[in-house]
Write a protein that holds these residues in place. Sequence first.
Motif, PDB file in Angstrom:
ATOM      1  N   GLY A  93       5.050  -6.990  80.304  1.00  7.51           N
ATOM      2  CA  GLY A  93       5.674  -5.817  80.979  1.00  7.51           C
ATOM      3  C   GLY A  93       6.754  -4.835  80.265  1.00  7.51           C
ATOM      4  O   GLY A  93       7.258  -3.965  80.851  1.00  7.51           O
ATOM      5  N   ARG A  94       6.887  -5.344  78.840  1.00  2.00           N
ATOM      6  CA  ARG A  94       7.636  -4.601  78.136  1.00  2.00           C
ATOM      7  C   ARG A  94       7.023  -4.002  76.854  1.00  2.00           C
ATOM      8  O   ARG A  94       6.243  -4.664  76.120  1.00  2.00           O
ATOM      9  N   LEU A  95       7.194  -2.725  76.448  1.00  2.00           N
ATOM     10  CA  LEU A  95       6.699  -2.038  75.685  1.00  2.00           C
ATOM     11  C   LEU A  95       7.404  -2.422  74.294  1.00  2.00           C
ATOM     12  O   LEU A  95       8.442  -2.769  74.298  1.00  2.00           O
ATOM     13  N   GLY A  96       6.778  -2.142  72.944  1.00  2.00           N
ATOM     14  CA  GLY A  96       7.459  -2.727  71.803  1.00  2.00           C
ATOM     15  C   GLY A  96       8.030  -1.600  71.079  1.00  2.00           C
ATOM     16  O   GLY A  96       8.863  -1.858  70.404  1.00  2.00           O
TER      17      GLY A  96
ATOM     18  N   VAL B  42      16.757   5.015  70.449  1.00  2.00           N
ATOM     19  CA  VAL B  42      16.615   5.925  69.079  1.00  2.00           C
ATOM     20  C   VAL B  42      14.935   5.951  68.705  1.00  2.00           C
ATOM     21  O   VAL B  42      14.603   4.874  68.743  1.00  2.00           O
ATOM     22  N   ALA B  43      14.816   7.143  68.413  1.00  2.57           N
ATOM     23  CA  ALA B  43      13.519   7.305  67.773  1.00  2.57           C
ATOM     24  C   ALA B  43      13.185   6.552  66.528  1.00  2.57           C
ATOM     25  O   ALA B  43      14.054   6.662  65.904  1.00  2.57           O
ATOM     26  N   ARG B  44      12.008   6.183  66.351  1.00  2.25           N
ATOM     27  CA  ARG B  44      11.554   5.406  64.974  1.00  2.25           C
ATOM     28  C   ARG B  44      12.186   4.021  64.924  1.00  2.25           C
ATOM     29  O   ARG B  44      12.177   3.448  63.521  1.00  2.25           O
ATOM     30  N   PHE B  45      12.630   3.567  65.973  1.00  4.26           N
ATOM     31  CA  PHE B  45      12.995   2.198  65.914  1.00  4.26           C
ATOM     32  C   PHE B  45      12.103   1.321  66.977  1.00  4.26           C
ATOM     33  O   PHE B  45      11.896   2.077  68.066  1.00  4.26           O
ATOM     34  N   PRO B  46      11.878   0.234  66.516  1.00  5.80           N
ATOM     35  CA  PRO B  46      11.095  -0.529  67.793  1.00  5.80           C
ATOM     36  C   PRO B  46      12.349  -0.803  68.827  1.00  5.80           C
ATOM     37  O   PRO B  46      13.482  -0.743  68.746  1.00  5.80           O
ATOM     38  N   PHE B  47      11.434  -1.089  70.113  1.00  2.00           N
ATOM     39  CA  PHE B  47      12.273  -1.366  71.278  1.00  2.00           C
ATOM     40  C   PHE B  47      12.934  -2.888  71.147  1.00  2.00           C
ATOM     41  O   PHE B  47      12.417  -3.549  69.915  1.00  2.00           O
ATOM     42  N   LEU B  48      13.857  -3.469  71.835  1.00  2.00           N
ATOM     43  CA  LEU B  48      14.666  -4.444  71.139  1.00  2.00           C
ATOM     44  C   LEU B  48      13.705  -5.888  71.076  1.00  2.00           C
ATOM     45  O   LEU B  48      13.859  -6.794  70.365  1.00  2.00           O
ATOM     46  N   TYR B 168      12.505  10.538  78.623  1.00  2.00           N
ATOM     47  CA  TYR B 168      12.806   9.457  77.646  1.00  2.00           C
ATOM     48  C   TYR B 168      12.226   8.028  77.814  1.00  2.00           C
ATOM     49  O   TYR B 168      12.092   7.320  78.837  1.00  2.00           O
ATOM     50  N   LEU B 169      11.880   7.448  76.600  1.00  2.00           N
ATOM     51  CA  LEU B 169      10.984   6.486  76.499  1.00  2.00           C
ATOM     52  C   LEU B 169      11.815   5.271  76.391  1.00  2.00           C
ATOM     53  O   LEU B 169      12.780   5.259  75.853  1.00  2.00           O
ATOM     54  N   THR B 170      11.444   4.367  77.499  1.00  2.00           N
ATOM     55  CA  THR B 170      12.227   2.962  77.732  1.00  2.00           C
ATOM     56  C   THR B 170      11.507   1.852  77.397  1.00  2.00           C
ATOM     57  O   THR B 170      10.255   1.850  77.563  1.00  2.00           O
ATOM     58  N   ALA B 171      11.896   0.588  76.987  1.00  2.00           N
ATOM     59  CA  ALA B 171      11.449  -0.360  76.742  1.00  2.00           C
ATOM     60  C   ALA B 171      10.370  -0.880  78.028  1.00  2.00           C
ATOM     61  O   ALA B 171       9.342  -1.276  77.922  1.00  2.00           O
ATOM     62  N   CYS B 172      10.987  -0.717  79.173  1.00  2.00           N
ATOM     63  CA  CYS B 172      10.356  -1.200  80.408  1.00  2.00           C
ATOM     64  C   CYS B 172       9.628   0.001  81.210  1.00  2.00           C
ATOM     65  O   CYS B 172      10.773   1.005  81.599  1.00  2.00           O
ATOM     66  N   PRO B 173       8.439   0.363  81.378  1.00  2.00           N
ATOM     67  CA  PRO B 173       7.711   1.507  82.048  1.00  2.00           C
ATOM     68  C   PRO B 173       8.687   1.880  83.322  1.00  2.00           C
ATOM     69  O   PRO B 173       8.630   2.951  83.657  1.00  2.00           O
ATOM     70  N   THR B 174       9.142   1.011  84.071  1.00  2.00           N
ATOM     71  CA  THR B 174       9.897   1.285  85.242  1.00  2.00           C
ATOM     72  C   THR B 174      11.164   1.992  85.190  1.00  2.00           C
ATOM     73  O   THR B 174      11.620   2.597  85.997  1.00  2.00           O
ATOM     74  N   ASN B 175      11.594   2.379  83.920  1.00  2.00           N
ATOM     75  CA  ASN B 175      12.732   3.398  83.722  1.00  2.00           C
ATOM     76  C   ASN B 175      12.446   4.552  83.001  1.00  2.00           C
ATOM     77  O   ASN B 175      13.215   5.266  82.761  1.00  2.00           O
TER      78      ASN B 175
END
Lengths: 176, 362
Positions: A93-96, B42-48, B168-175
């Motif tokens: 459920g988490r995007l990369g 931050v753009a151009r970085f992977p999510f955590l 705003y693009l977030t790690a979890c699509p729920t946000n």
Amino acid sequence: MPESAWGDKIMKCESCNKKHATVHLTEIVGAVKKERHLCEECAQSINTQLTKIPSPTEILTSLINQVAPEISEMSKIVCPVCGLSYLEFRSHGRLGCPMDYTIFRKGLIPLLEKMHGSTQHVGKVPSRAGREIIRKNELMQLRNELNKAVEKEDYEKAAELRDRIYELSGDTSEDQ
Amino acid sequence: MSFQATPVKISDLADNTGEWLRGTGPESDIVISSRIRLARNVARFPFLSRANVKQKKELEEVVRDKIREAEITSDLRYINLAEINPVDRLFLVERHLISREHAGGEGERGVAFGRSETISLMVNEEDHLRIQVIRSGFELREAWKTIDEVDNKLEKKLNYAYSSRFGYLTACPTNVGTGMRASVMLHLPALGMTHHIEKVFNAVMKLGLVVRGLYGEGTQVSGDLYQISNQFTLGKSEKEIIEIIESVIPRITSYERMARKALISENKEQLEDRVWRSYGMLKVARMISSEEIMHLLSQVRMGVNLGIINDIEMKTLNELFIFTLPGHLQKLEGRELTSLQRNIIRAAYVRKRLEKAESLKG
């Protein structure tokens, strides 16, 4: 009620009320149990109605057929930027990375629709992105004007517009 | 421009409180606080979840430096969460300065906040940056104004991951979208007592809002404290989301007031007895569990609001809800405590605070 040779009670078909009931059905709807006694002919016609209710296997098959295109189509997709596969995303459920929203777009859109009831952002626009949108709109407008100028053979104005378009689009290469 | 030169000691924070606990502001008898958080990356970085140790470190440095350069407030201080111990992190969670996930996370991460504890900026939480503003009472609109300004300052320094379609693009699509969660913390003892609380929840859920416990997602409700927040972040603007919550809260607060009135007119003696017993327990008990104290404080808080008890201030009570939590007690004592030791120290601490409050009131 007359008795058969074996001593069973002989029932008449409850549907046509003429022939002997030889088919005995038990229907359970919710908590209510209902028994039906029918002749072969009437049972046949009712049975075709009954078979219209899909069996669990059929339900599963149709479900798989619905999901399968998404899975088979998306399962091979891996984000070239962060290396996350669509299947990994679906299981955790988490995007990369931000790019995943573009790469997995096809699978994400129905998902976002289900989550939020919408797939289009209407809130705040960061001023950077805002400037970008404004510039794109301006460029579009200038190109339209340029076309009109060329049509009218107003080459002086066309040259002026061309220079402004160069000037504006020159900025983008640096940003993107 | 830099962060406060002196390193922050968590024990220094233990002597103060966040401004949102003052117990002032609109409808503060029922609305404890209003909170908004924004998720940014931050753009151009992977999510955590996909960032390696080196990228996490780089993100932590970049975001921390940009927060400092953005000149958000002059008294901003920064704590690297990887460098402090679990009790200190628990303390910050109880203070609502970081989330439980942030405390329990791994690797380079931190938090910046001002002296008033109104603004907090979490670095490398689930998203690269989570901005939060909490205010006392029912003040979502003011909280939005503040957080919008902070966000504007930061976006000049940081290139946010953003798309015109998804926001705003977030790690979890729920946000994704606004990245915003707006929530209001409510104290609803009478609705609980009269068993009307379920009705409120059903109505609230139909409007696309969610009800949670004191510390957000997955936490238990205790002390009759509830958080109501938006579920959807995409397809509605920040203003619209806030307006929905703003339209619902006054109905819930008036419902709670009606329930309180009904309790008084029908069972006055019973209600007063309940309130005074709870107050008495707080003043004499030698051991109080964290579960019990929430219940007792809730009863007394309602008693103060109804004018049954007059010798304690709302601020003191609001503070007691937070100061008697395990992380705070261990910070006050300066050592790790077992659950049994905490129960003893909790009771002693409350007795002392109430004696002091009474003597001040005269």
